[in-house]
Design a protein around this motif. Structure first.
Motif, PDB file in Angstrom:
ATOM      1  N   VAL A   1     -10.671   8.695 -54.930  1.00 21.07           N
ATOM      2  CA  VAL A   1      -9.821   7.552 -54.598  1.00 21.07           C
ATOM      3  C   VAL A   1     -10.036   6.397 -55.576  1.00 21.07           C
ATOM      4  O   VAL A   1      -9.113   5.624 -55.866  1.00 21.07           O
ATOM      5  N   SER A   2     -11.235   6.277 -56.098  1.00 25.42           N
ATOM      6  CA  SER A   2     -11.635   5.095 -56.860  1.00 25.42           C
ATOM      7  C   SER A   2     -10.843   4.837 -58.142  1.00 25.42           C
ATOM      8  O   SER A   2     -10.623   3.668 -58.487  1.00 25.42           O
ATOM      9  N   PRO A   3     -10.409   5.852 -58.892  1.00 21.81           N
ATOM     10  CA  PRO A   3      -9.662   5.537 -60.117  1.00 21.81           C
ATOM     11  C   PRO A   3      -8.420   4.678 -59.872  1.00 21.81           C
ATOM     12  O   PRO A   3      -8.137   3.762 -60.650  1.00 21.81           O
ATOM     13  N   LEU A   4      -7.679   4.951 -58.814  1.00 27.22           N
ATOM     14  CA  LEU A   4      -6.512   4.123 -58.499  1.00 27.22           C
ATOM     15  C   LEU A   4      -6.938   2.704 -58.140  1.00 27.22           C
ATOM     16  O   LEU A   4      -6.297   1.728 -58.562  1.00 27.22           O
ATOM     17  N   VAL A   5      -8.016   2.575 -57.381  1.00 25.68           N
ATOM     18  CA  VAL A   5      -8.510   1.258 -56.991  1.00 25.68           C
ATOM     19  C   VAL A   5      -8.922   0.454 -58.231  1.00 25.68           C
ATOM     20  O   VAL A   5      -8.619  -0.732 -58.348  1.00 25.68           O
TER      21      VAL A   5
ATOM     22  N   VAL B   1     -12.072  -6.278 -53.627  1.00 27.49           N
ATOM     23  CA  VAL B   1     -11.731  -5.028 -52.947  1.00 27.49           C
ATOM     24  C   VAL B   1     -12.263  -5.116 -51.520  1.00 27.49           C
ATOM     25  O   VAL B   1     -13.482  -5.120 -51.297  1.00 27.49           O
ATOM     26  N   ASN B   2     -11.362  -5.224 -50.562  1.00 26.08           N
ATOM     27  CA  ASN B   2     -11.735  -5.271 -49.148  1.00 26.08           C
ATOM     28  C   ASN B   2     -11.821  -3.851 -48.604  1.00 26.08           C
ATOM     29  O   ASN B   2     -10.795  -3.152 -48.522  1.00 26.08           O
ATOM     30  N   ASN B   3     -13.024  -3.427 -48.241  1.00 26.71           N
ATOM     31  CA  ASN B   3     -13.246  -2.040 -47.844  1.00 26.71           C
ATOM     32  C   ASN B   3     -14.082  -1.894 -46.582  1.00 26.71           C
ATOM     33  O   ASN B   3     -14.058  -0.838 -45.947  1.00 26.71           O
ATOM     34  N   ALA B   4     -14.815  -2.929 -46.193  1.00 30.10           N
ATOM     35  CA  ALA B   4     -15.774  -2.808 -45.089  1.00 30.10           C
ATOM     36  C   ALA B   4     -15.088  -2.432 -43.782  1.00 30.10           C
ATOM     37  O   ALA B   4     -13.979  -2.895 -43.485  1.00 30.10           O
ATOM     38  N   GLY B   5     -15.756  -1.602 -42.989  1.00 27.30           N
ATOM     39  CA  GLY B   5     -15.210  -1.237 -41.691  1.00 27.30           C
ATOM     40  C   GLY B   5     -16.063  -0.214 -40.970  1.00 27.30           C
ATOM     41  O   GLY B   5     -16.982   0.369 -41.544  1.00 27.30           O
ATOM     42  N   PHE B   6     -15.749  -0.016 -39.694  1.00 31.17           N
ATOM     43  CA  PHE B   6     -16.392   1.042 -38.911  1.00 31.17           C
ATOM     44  C   PHE B   6     -15.441   1.479 -37.808  1.00 31.17           C
ATOM     45  O   PHE B   6     -14.355   0.926 -37.642  1.00 31.17           O
ATOM     46  N   LEU B   7     -15.838   2.496 -37.069  1.00 34.21           N
ATOM     47  CA  LEU B   7     -15.009   3.068 -36.012  1.00 34.21           C
ATOM     48  C   LEU B   7     -15.676   2.939 -34.647  1.00 34.21           C
ATOM     49  O   LEU B   7     -16.904   3.005 -34.544  1.00 34.21           O
TER      50      LEU B   7
ATOM     51  N   ARG C   1       2.461 -16.901 -57.179  1.00 30.00           N
ATOM     52  CA  ARG C   1       2.654 -18.078 -58.028  1.00 30.00           C
ATOM     53  C   ARG C   1       1.356 -18.518 -58.708  1.00 30.00           C
ATOM     54  O   ARG C   1       1.389 -19.272 -59.680  1.00 30.00           O
ATOM     55  N   TYR C   2       0.242 -18.042 -58.177  1.00 33.65           N
ATOM     56  CA  TYR C   2      -1.054 -18.439 -58.747  1.00 33.65           C
ATOM     57  C   TYR C   2      -1.666 -17.346 -59.631  1.00 33.65           C
ATOM     58  O   TYR C   2      -2.820 -17.454 -60.035  1.00 33.65           O
ATOM     59  N   GLY C   3      -0.906 -16.270 -59.887  1.00 36.68           N
ATOM     60  CA  GLY C   3      -1.419 -15.204 -60.740  1.00 36.68           C
ATOM     61  C   GLY C   3      -2.248 -14.170 -60.008  1.00 36.68           C
ATOM     62  O   GLY C   3      -3.054 -13.472 -60.628  1.00 36.68           O
ATOM     63  N   VAL C   4      -2.040 -14.038 -58.695  1.00 41.31           N
ATOM     64  CA  VAL C   4      -2.811 -13.104 -57.877  1.00 41.31           C
ATOM     65  C   VAL C   4      -1.907 -11.969 -57.409  1.00 41.31           C
ATOM     66  O   VAL C   4      -0.829 -12.210 -56.871  1.00 41.31           O
ATOM     67  N   GLN C   5      -2.325 -10.748 -57.630  1.00 44.55           N
ATOM     68  CA  GLN C   5      -1.622  -9.562 -57.143  1.00 44.55           C
ATOM     69  C   GLN C   5      -2.414  -8.946 -55.994  1.00 44.55           C
ATOM     70  O   GLN C   5      -3.641  -8.833 -56.074  1.00 44.55           O
ATOM     71  N   VAL C   6      -1.700  -8.541 -54.951  1.00 45.93           N
ATOM     72  CA  VAL C   6      -2.345  -8.002 -53.754  1.00 45.93           C
ATOM     73  C   VAL C   6      -1.664  -6.685 -53.384  1.00 45.93           C
ATOM     74  O   VAL C   6      -0.450  -6.645 -53.148  1.00 45.93           O
ATOM     75  N   ASN C   7      -2.433  -5.619 -53.337  1.00 41.56           N
ATOM     76  CA  ASN C   7      -1.940  -4.305 -52.956  1.00 41.56           C
ATOM     77  C   ASN C   7      -2.875  -3.681 -51.935  1.00 41.56           C
ATOM     78  O   ASN C   7      -3.959  -4.211 -51.653  1.00 41.56           O
ATOM     79  N   ALA C   8      -2.464  -2.561 -51.371  1.00 51.33           N
ATOM     80  CA  ALA C   8      -3.292  -1.864 -50.396  1.00 51.33           C
ATOM     81  C   ALA C   8      -3.288  -0.371 -50.690  1.00 51.33           C
ATOM     82  O   ALA C   8      -2.320   0.170 -51.235  1.00 51.33           O
ATOM     83  N   ILE C   9      -4.358   0.276 -50.303  1.00 50.48           N
ATOM     84  CA  ILE C   9      -4.438   1.732 -50.374  1.00 50.48           C
ATOM     85  C   ILE C   9      -4.641   2.282 -48.969  1.00 50.48           C
ATOM     86  O   ILE C   9      -5.179   1.608 -48.090  1.00 50.48           O
ATOM     87  N   ALA C  10      -4.166   3.498 -48.763  1.00 46.42           N
ATOM     88  CA  ALA C  10      -4.436   4.242 -47.533  1.00 46.42           C
ATOM     89  C   ALA C  10      -5.162   5.512 -47.964  1.00 46.42           C
ATOM     90  O   ALA C  10      -4.527   6.521 -48.282  1.00 46.42           O
ATOM     91  N   PRO C  11      -6.490   5.461 -48.022  1.00 44.74           N
ATOM     92  CA  PRO C  11      -7.241   6.587 -48.587  1.00 44.74           C
ATOM     93  C   PRO C  11      -7.576   7.647 -47.540  1.00 44.74           C
ATOM     94  O   PRO C  11      -7.630   7.379 -46.339  1.00 44.74           O
ATOM     95  N   ALA C  12      -7.800   8.844 -48.026  1.00 45.96           N
ATOM     96  CA  ALA C  12      -8.373   9.909 -47.199  1.00 45.96           C
ATOM     97  C   ALA C  12      -9.531  10.502 -47.990  1.00 45.96           C
ATOM     98  O   ALA C  12      -9.337  10.978 -49.117  1.00 45.96           O
ATOM     99  N   ALA C  13     -10.731  10.425 -47.421  1.00 41.76           N
ATOM    100  CA  ALA C  13     -11.911  10.896 -48.130  1.00 41.76           C
ATOM    101  C   ALA C  13     -13.040  11.131 -47.130  1.00 41.76           C
ATOM    102  O   ALA C  13     -12.981  10.691 -45.982  1.00 41.76           O
ATOM    103  N   ARG C  14     -14.062  11.801 -47.595  1.00 43.54           N
ATOM    104  CA  ARG C  14     -15.226  12.090 -46.760  1.00 43.54           C
ATOM    105  C   ARG C  14     -16.164  10.890 -46.748  1.00 43.54           C
ATOM    106  O   ARG C  14     -16.735  10.513 -47.764  1.00 43.54           O
ATOM    107  N   THR C  15     -16.276  10.240 -45.596  1.00 46.92           N
ATOM    108  CA  THR C  15     -17.175   9.108 -45.417  1.00 46.92           C
ATOM    109  C   THR C  15     -17.892   9.277 -44.082  1.00 46.92           C
ATOM    110  O   THR C  15     -17.624  10.215 -43.328  1.00 46.92           O
TER     111      THR C  15
END
Length: 305
Positions: free
Chosen positions: A234-238, A99-105, A192-206
């Motif tokens: 947001v986490s249940p979908l993730v 889960v790639n989540n790290a970031g700042f503004l 082809r290697y059995g890897v699924q990749v999706n993205a979320i666009a969350p809105a939450a208090r951080t």
């Protein structure tokens, strides 16, 4: 601890010391996953903090009977990303979900946006997605080529700013739009290697939103009222996207906010004109105006409503 839909899986969550990342890490652990909690321990603007919160999240998971280890490396560096994947393999012997989540503004209007602020936000959001994904994907490809079954999952973090734009966030919006492009390519290349990749666009208090959008993100005053902007929403979908239960779902973007989940449609061809010959500028302009009149208007950029 419950058996959960992630029992037996090993999950990495980056930027997991606070906010959405912490909520994801705890939710995965509650569903039976063993978790690598990554956090560099920096402030909302990316400056180093006095201590890393990753260890505190690990303690929370262990206090409920779960298994977790902390990782304090910089995932936007090759060395840090490689050590992150190694931490999962060395600690738990496998890796199933990233889960790639790290970031700042570093928000500025474009005319006031320094090059350093552009580079810093691009580095943490875009490079900080690419490098962990690259090292995790290399591991999964090697596993698949060795004949071992792979049911890997990657959940990237985009934003409404990346989908629609956001005034004062040119760097952040561009980086988050880039995350969507990276997600689509990775989903196509790694299937082809059995890897699924999706993205979320969350809105939450951080820490990134509670000041910029203070009124929208505030917790309710009424006891027992639904806290729509709590990151835990947001986490249940993730967790589901990171589990084996999401088999067959890849290359998609989901918006997740409060109790709402939306599948985002992305770019689709609209009205078209083809004369099978070169247009003059005037003809091209006249045709473009006719096509625009037939098309759906775009959604407004955040900060202009």
């Amino acid at each position: 601890m419950t058996a959960g839909i992630c029992r037996g899986r090993v999950v990495i969550v980056t930027g997991a010391g606070r906010g959405l990342g912490r909520a994801h890490a705890l939710a995965f652990a509650a569903e039976g996953a063993r978790v690598v909690v990554n956090d560099l321990g920096v402030g909302p603007d990316g400056a180093p903090g006095p201590d890393s919160p990753a260890g505190r999240v690990v303690d929370e998971i262990r206090a409920t009977g779960g298994e977790a280890v902390a990782h304090g490396g910089d995932v936007a560096s090759g060395e840090g990303a490689a050590s992150l994947v190694a931490a999962a393999l060395d600690s738990f012997g496998r890796l199933d979900t990233l889960v790639n989540n790290a970031g700042f503004l570093r928000d500025r209007m474009l005319v006031n946006l320094d090059e350093d602020d552009w580079d810093a936000v691009m580095r943490v959001h875009l490079k900080g997605h690419f490098l962990p994904l690259k090292h995790a994907a290399a591991h999964w490809r090697a596993e698949a080529k060795a004949g071992r079954e792979v049911a890997a999952r990657v959940v990237n973090t985009s934003s409404g700013a990346g989908l629609l734009g956001s005034v004062g966030q040119g760097n952040y919006s561009a980086a988050k739009a880039g995350v969507v492009g990276l997600t689509l390519v990775a989903a196509a290349e790694m299937s082809r290697y059995g890897v699924q990749v999706n993205a979320i666009a969350p809105a939450a208090r951080t820490r990134m939103t509670e000041r910029t959008f203070a009124a929208t993100m505030a917790a309710p005053d009424e006891p027992g009222a639904f806290d729509a902007m709590a990151p835990e929403n947001v986490s249940p979908l993730v967790v589901w996207l990171g589990s084996a239960a999401s088999a067959g779902v890849t290359g998609r973007v989901f918006e997740a906010e409060a109790g709402r989940i939306t599948v985002m449609q992305g770019w689709h061809p609209g009205p078209t004109a083809d004369r099978a010959a070169r247009w003059s500028p005037a003809e091209a302009g006249e045709t473009a105006l006719k096509l625009l009149a037939e098309s759906q208007p775009p959604q407004p950029v955040y900060g202009t409503r």
